[in-house]
Design an enzyme around this catalytic site. Sequence first.
Site, short mmCIF file in Angstrom:
data_model
loop_
_atom_site.label_atom_id
_atom_site.label_comp_id
_atom_site.label_asym_id
_atom_site.label_seq_id
_atom_site.Cartn_x
_atom_site.Cartn_y
_atom_site.Cartn_z
N SER A 119 0.81 -1.21 0.00
CA SER A 119 0.00 0.00 0.00
C SER A 119 0.85 1.26 0.00
CB SER A 119 -0.93 0.01 1.22
OG SER A 119 -0.19 -0.16 2.41
N HIS A 140 -2.31 -3.19 -6.24
CA HIS A 140 -2.81 -2.83 -4.92
C HIS A 140 -4.33 -2.95 -4.88
CE1 HIS A 140 -3.48 0.46 -1.66
NE2 HIS A 140 -3.46 -0.74 -1.13
N GLU A 152 -5.26 -0.54 -7.85
CA GLU A 152 -4.23 0.39 -8.33
C GLU A 152 -3.12 -0.43 -8.98
OE1 GLU A 152 -3.80 4.39 -5.73
OE2 GLU A 152 -3.30 2.56 -4.65
#
Length: 283
Positions: A119, A140, A152
């Site tokens: 993250s 992500h 992501e």
Amino acid sequence: MTIKQVGVLGAGTMGSGIAQVFAQNGFQVQLVDNQPSHLQNAIVKIQAGLQKCVDKGVISAEQAKTGLTSVHTSPQMDIFAQCDLVIEAVTEEEPTKIALFQSIDRICPDHTILASNTSAISLTRMAAATKRPDRFMGMHFMNPVPVMQLVELIRALQTSDETFQALQEISLKLNKTAVTVKDNPGFVSNRILMPMINEAIYTLYEGVATIEDIDAVMKLGMNHPMGPLKLADMIGLDTCLFIMNVLQDGFKDSKYRPCPLLQQMVDAGYYGKKSGKGFYEYD
């Protein structure tokens, strides 16, 4: 680049969620964790998660049954030798991730793509520690993985176009919306989210309002589904602190300074839901 076998390292909340999403969308999944109890808990979670999908009409009962049998567990990473893609979802500690990726790198065939669910940590640094930096990038997922639509995609500086395109296509097959972001501290999601959570903790620290009222303001006034302090508990206060430190170290800007109360709570072992106590208490 055809991806059929997917490895997931880490059978915690994120790892089990990632494994479920791949399994219910037709992939064979090799789920690895060095704690047998984590693997057992993950299978229980995946089974329950698949049943929820059946109840909501997202998948059929037959798809759920097939999905569950598609998940294979092992405490050993050797099982990754048959994988086309391996996604790491372990603790947010860069040295630990790098050491694990170096081990996976030795196990996997040359074509295997390595991805991290980190993250906040630099994908470029992790890619450089492997012998396949062109086949390395960030993927992500959001928590809970089976529910949240976003993923992501973070390219390391070394990531090839072929690798990026392969993970874009995989995201579509998982019925996720892939958003491309640069390898920058916190990417987009946590660069925006974590300072908001940190500021909410500051309002509590400074006595501006109570825990419940701070969360109520953001739920009722901003239409957030969950207040920031409750969300911090769900994420894990240790993870929140780690990301704030990454942001502060990466940008050298005091606006990312973690609230002292956040540091104190982590020091006390109050990590949130996973420890039974954070801003709220949990069974």
